[in-house]
Design an enzyme around this catalytic site. Structure first.
Site, PDB file in Angstrom:
ATOM      1  N   LYS A  89      70.395  28.423  10.499  1.00 43.80           N
ATOM      2  CA  LYS A  89      71.554  27.632  10.067  1.00 43.80           C
ATOM      3  C   LYS A  89      71.184  26.688   8.916  1.00 43.80           C
ATOM      4  CE  LYS A  89      74.870  24.267  11.878  1.00 43.80           C
ATOM      5  NZ  LYS A  89      75.431  24.106  10.574  1.00 43.80           N
TER       6      LYS A  89
ATOM      7  N   THR B 255      84.777  23.892   4.683  1.00 37.37           N
ATOM      8  CA  THR B 255      83.796  23.555   5.714  1.00 37.37           C
ATOM      9  C   THR B 255      84.277  22.344   6.500  1.00 37.37           C
ATOM     10  OG1 THR B 255      81.485  22.974   6.150  1.00 37.37           O
ATOM     11  CG2 THR B 255      82.432  22.097   4.116  1.00 37.37           C
TER      12      THR B 255
ATOM     13  N   LYS C 248      93.763  39.252   5.155  1.00 39.70           N
ATOM     14  CA  LYS C 248      92.569  40.057   5.412  1.00 39.70           C
ATOM     15  C   LYS C 248      92.863  41.459   4.896  1.00 39.70           C
ATOM     16  CE  LYS C 248      90.201  38.052   9.399  1.00 39.70           C
ATOM     17  NZ  LYS C 248      90.198  36.794   8.749  1.00 39.70           N
TER      18      LYS C 248
ATOM     19  N   ARG D 223      86.923  30.606  -2.575  1.00 36.65           N
ATOM     20  CA  ARG D 223      86.762  29.741  -1.397  1.00 36.65           C
ATOM     21  C   ARG D 223      85.368  30.008  -0.810  1.00 36.65           C
ATOM     22  NH1 ARG D 223      89.380  32.339   3.258  1.00 36.65           N
ATOM     23  NH2 ARG D 223      91.398  31.591   2.626  1.00 36.65           N
TER      24      ARG D 223
ATOM     25  N   GLY E 290      80.415  31.536   6.757  1.00 38.72           N
ATOM     26  CA  GLY E 290      80.429  32.923   7.236  1.00 38.72           C
ATOM     27  C   GLY E 290      80.558  32.960   8.746  1.00 38.72           C
TER      28      GLY E 290
ATOM     29  N   ASP F  60      90.589  36.819   2.425  1.00 37.54           N
ATOM     30  CA  ASP F  60      89.502  36.452   3.339  1.00 37.54           C
ATOM     31  C   ASP F  60      88.313  37.379   3.115  1.00 37.54           C
ATOM     32  OD1 ASP F  60      91.184  34.620   4.504  1.00 37.54           O
ATOM     33  OD2 ASP F  60      91.233  35.569   6.472  1.00 37.54           O
TER      34      ASP F  60
HETATM   35  C1  LIG Z   1      89.760  27.367   5.316  1.00 35.26           C
HETATM   36  C2  LIG Z   1      88.740  28.259   5.935  1.00 35.26           C
HETATM   37  C3  LIG Z   1      88.753  29.609   5.676  1.00 35.26           C
HETATM   38  C4  LIG Z   1      87.791  30.445   6.229  1.00 35.26           C
HETATM   39  N1  LIG Z   1      87.781  31.767   5.888  1.00 35.26           N
HETATM   40  C5  LIG Z   1      86.739  32.545   6.279  1.00 35.26           C
HETATM   41  C6  LIG Z   1      86.616  33.879   5.811  1.00 35.26           C
HETATM   42  O1  LIG Z   1      87.453  34.392   5.058  1.00 35.26           O
HETATM   43  N2  LIG Z   1      85.534  34.594   6.209  1.00 35.26           N
HETATM   44  C7  LIG Z   1      84.561  34.060   7.045  1.00 35.26           C
HETATM   45  O2  LIG Z   1      83.584  34.752   7.335  1.00 35.26           O
HETATM   46  N3  LIG Z   1      84.693  32.819   7.525  1.00 35.26           N
HETATM   47  C8  LIG Z   1      85.745  32.039   7.170  1.00 35.26           C
HETATM   48  N4  LIG Z   1      85.839  30.768   7.640  1.00 35.26           N
HETATM   49  C9  LIG Z   1      84.949  30.313   8.746  1.00 35.26           C
HETATM   50  C10 LIG Z   1      83.599  29.851   8.232  1.00 35.26           C
HETATM   51  O3  LIG Z   1      82.830  30.933   7.779  1.00 35.26           O
HETATM   52  C11 LIG Z   1      82.803  29.111   9.314  1.00 35.26           C
HETATM   53  O4  LIG Z   1      82.549  29.973  10.372  1.00 35.26           O
HETATM   54  C12 LIG Z   1      83.481  27.875   9.877  1.00 35.26           C
HETATM   55  O5  LIG Z   1      84.126  27.152   8.881  1.00 35.26           O
HETATM   56  C13 LIG Z   1      82.429  26.967  10.556  1.00 35.26           C
HETATM   57  O6  LIG Z   1      81.482  26.541   9.615  1.00 35.26           O
HETATM   58  P1  LIG Z   1      81.417  25.057   9.030  1.00 35.26           P
HETATM   59  O7  LIG Z   1      81.273  25.153   7.552  1.00 35.26           O
HETATM   60  O8  LIG Z   1      82.575  24.270   9.484  1.00 35.26           O
HETATM   61  O9  LIG Z   1      80.045  24.464   9.526  1.00 35.26           O
HETATM   62  P2  LIG Z   1      79.365  24.358  10.944  1.00 35.26           P
HETATM   63  O10 LIG Z   1      77.973  23.931  10.648  1.00 35.26           O
HETATM   64  O11 LIG Z   1      79.562  25.595  11.739  1.00 35.26           O
HETATM   65  O12 LIG Z   1      80.152  23.195  11.627  1.00 35.26           O
HETATM   66  C14 LIG Z   1      80.052  21.859  11.194  1.00 35.26           C
HETATM   67  C15 LIG Z   1      80.803  20.986  12.178  1.00 35.26           C
HETATM   68  O13 LIG Z   1      82.200  21.288  12.083  1.00 35.26           O
HETATM   69  C16 LIG Z   1      82.785  21.289  13.379  1.00 35.26           C
HETATM   70  N5  LIG Z   1      83.204  22.666  13.695  1.00 35.26           N
HETATM   71  C17 LIG Z   1      82.905  23.802  13.022  1.00 35.26           C
HETATM   72  N6  LIG Z   1      83.504  24.871  13.586  1.00 35.26           N
HETATM   73  C18 LIG Z   1      84.176  24.380  14.651  1.00 35.26           C
HETATM   74  C19 LIG Z   1      84.998  24.976  15.640  1.00 35.26           C
HETATM   75  N7  LIG Z   1      85.238  26.284  15.669  1.00 35.26           N
HETATM   76  N8  LIG Z   1      85.522  24.177  16.577  1.00 35.26           N
HETATM   77  C20 LIG Z   1      85.315  22.837  16.597  1.00 35.26           C
HETATM   78  N9  LIG Z   1      84.551  22.222  15.671  1.00 35.26           N
HETATM   79  C21 LIG Z   1      83.985  22.974  14.719  1.00 35.26           C
HETATM   80  C22 LIG Z   1      81.700  20.830  14.342  1.00 35.26           C
HETATM   81  O14 LIG Z   1      81.791  19.434  14.436  1.00 35.26           O
HETATM   82  C23 LIG Z   1      80.437  21.236  13.641  1.00 35.26           C
HETATM   83  O15 LIG Z   1      79.331  20.465  14.026  1.00 35.26           O
HETATM   84  C24 LIG Z   1      86.794  29.906   7.099  1.00 35.26           C
HETATM   85  C25 LIG Z   1      86.767  28.546   7.347  1.00 35.26           C
HETATM   86  C26 LIG Z   1      87.703  27.725   6.777  1.00 35.26           C
HETATM   87  C27 LIG Z   1      87.614  26.261   7.045  1.00 35.26           C
END
Ligand SMILES: Cc1cc2nc3c(=O)[nH]c(=O)nc-3n(C[C@H](O)[C@H](O)[C@H](O)COP(=O)(O)OP(=O)(O)OC[C@H]3O[C@@H](n4cnc5c(N)ncnc54)[C@H](O)[C@@H]3O)c2cc1C
Length: 309
Positions: free
Chosen positions: A198, A228, A98, A181, A185, A131
């Site tokens: 969403k 994701t 970060k 990546r 968000g 990040d």
């Molecule tokens: C490798 C990686 C790097 C990242 N880096 C950043 C970054 O630099 N900046 C930034 O703003 N965000 C970052 N994120 C976080 C990202 O922005 C999302 O907030 C996070 O990935 C949840 O979104 P989703 O795409 O999984 O979808 P969502 O629609 O939120 O989730 C889809 C499904 O995934 C599962 N899930 C998601 N989150 C969780 C959780 N916390 N606990 C349990 N199950 C969950 C659930 O089953 C959910 O229904 C990162 C995520 C990953 C995987």
């Protein structure tokens, strides 16, 4: 849901909450679902197990908004030492930083010098990921990414599908090659800068994957990491890439440690590149609140940990 999300994101910024909540053993037990431990040793041992399952790893040492140059220097040194340990253990682990933890709030030049030391030390074969933080840092983050990629091709940056601006950012970044990546968000953003719904974020995510996996991106040698846990999105992406005849090795999926473990393994076994980001360190409270905000059902784990005591 939106209310819960706002609540946890507000908690993530509260020093008062951080100082109190982290003292409770049940909160510490609950966070262990997402972290193998606070130390680099714990992260290294988790990376070794994941590598045995053909899952790659990226480390992030938790912390943000450093206010003291000496602290930013300590974080930089920590990453350099961890890169040495990764190499000594024969791991293919990369790191993700970060910029506010490397001193961005203290000045772009200071931050860049710290970033530069880490990228240089990582060596050409290992990408150092940057990040993406809250929207007020996007310009500064992309400026430093552009500066880094001009010097070192082994730099990558995160972009967020919830921001309206991201499509334009991605279009301008693709010609630079490097690595991007894509995430949805994780911060609290106003509707002036980010899609409030969403469903719109999900659609924009899918549309952006088409840019990142498109012929232009591939001709510039861009490394695309689709980060994701959304299994519907993952299925749609796989269907589209199969239609396009893209090889499985042409991009990677990234997820967080402890989330959708079965899907991480399923993808790896099916021959996709599956990578897990492992967070560790003692400054986990804001990061953990963002994990709760993503899925309020996680609060059940916190409550279960309370009653398990
Ligand atoms: C490798 C990686 C790097 C990242 N880096 C950043 C970054 O630099 N900046 C930034 O703003 N965000 C970052 N994120 C976080 C990202 O922005 C999302 O907030 C996070 O990935 C949840 O979104 P989703 O795409 O999984 O979808 P969502 O629609 O939120 O989730 C889809 C499904 O995934 C599962 N899930 C998601 N989150 C969780 C959780 N916390 N606990 C349990 N199950 C969950 C659930 O089953 C959910 O229904 C990162 C995520 C990953 C995987």
């Amino acid at each position: 849901m939106a209310l819960m999300r706002s609540f946890f994101l507000a908690c993530s910024q509260s020093t008062w909450m951080r100082e109190r909540a982290t003292r409770y053993p049940f909160v510490r037990r609950a966070v262990s679902k997402f972290m193998p431990g606070e130390t680099a040793d714990a992260a290294l041992s988790a990376a070794q197990s994941l590598q045995e399952a053909s899952i790659g790893t990226v480390f992030t040492h938790l912390g943000e908004n450093i206010k003291d140059p000496a602290e930013a220097e300590r974080v930089t040194t920590h990453y350099i030492e961890v890169l040495d340990r990764i190499r000594a253990m024969g791991l293919r682990t990369e790191v993700s930083v970060k910029l506010t933890q490397l001193g961005l709030d203290l000045g772009a030049d200071l931050c860049y010098q710290n970033l530069r030391r880490i990228v240089l030390h990582a060596g050409a074969q290992s990408v150092v990921w940057i990040d993406m933080e809250a929207s007020n840092y996007v310009d500064a983050t992309l400026d430093l990414y552009r500066r880094a990629i001009a010097e070192f091709p082994n730099t990558g940056v995160c972009v967020q599908a919830y921001l309206y601006r991201t499509r334009q950012d991605v279009e301008s970044l693709i010609p630079l090659g490097g690595a991007i990546r894509l995430v949805k968000g994780a911060y609290q953003e106003p509707p002036e800068v980010a899609y409030p719904r969403k469903a719109d974020v999900d659609e924009n995510y899918f549309a952006l994957t088409q840019l990142l996996l498109g012929s232009d991106a591939r001709s510039h040698g861009l490394r695309a990491a689709l980060a994701t846990h959304d299994v519907n999105l993952i299925r749609r992406i796989i269907e589209r890439t199969e239609l396009q005849g893209l090889e499985k090795s042409s991009f990677e999926f990234q997820m967080l440690y402890g989330i959708q473990r079965a899907e991480q393994l399923r993808l790896a076994r099916a021959g996709w590149k599956s990578v897990v980001l492992i967070a560790y360190g003692s400054y986990w409270f804001p990061w953990y609140m963002r994990r709760l905000a993503e899925r309020p059902a996680n609060v059940l784990f916190v409550l279960r940990s309370l009653f398990a005591s």
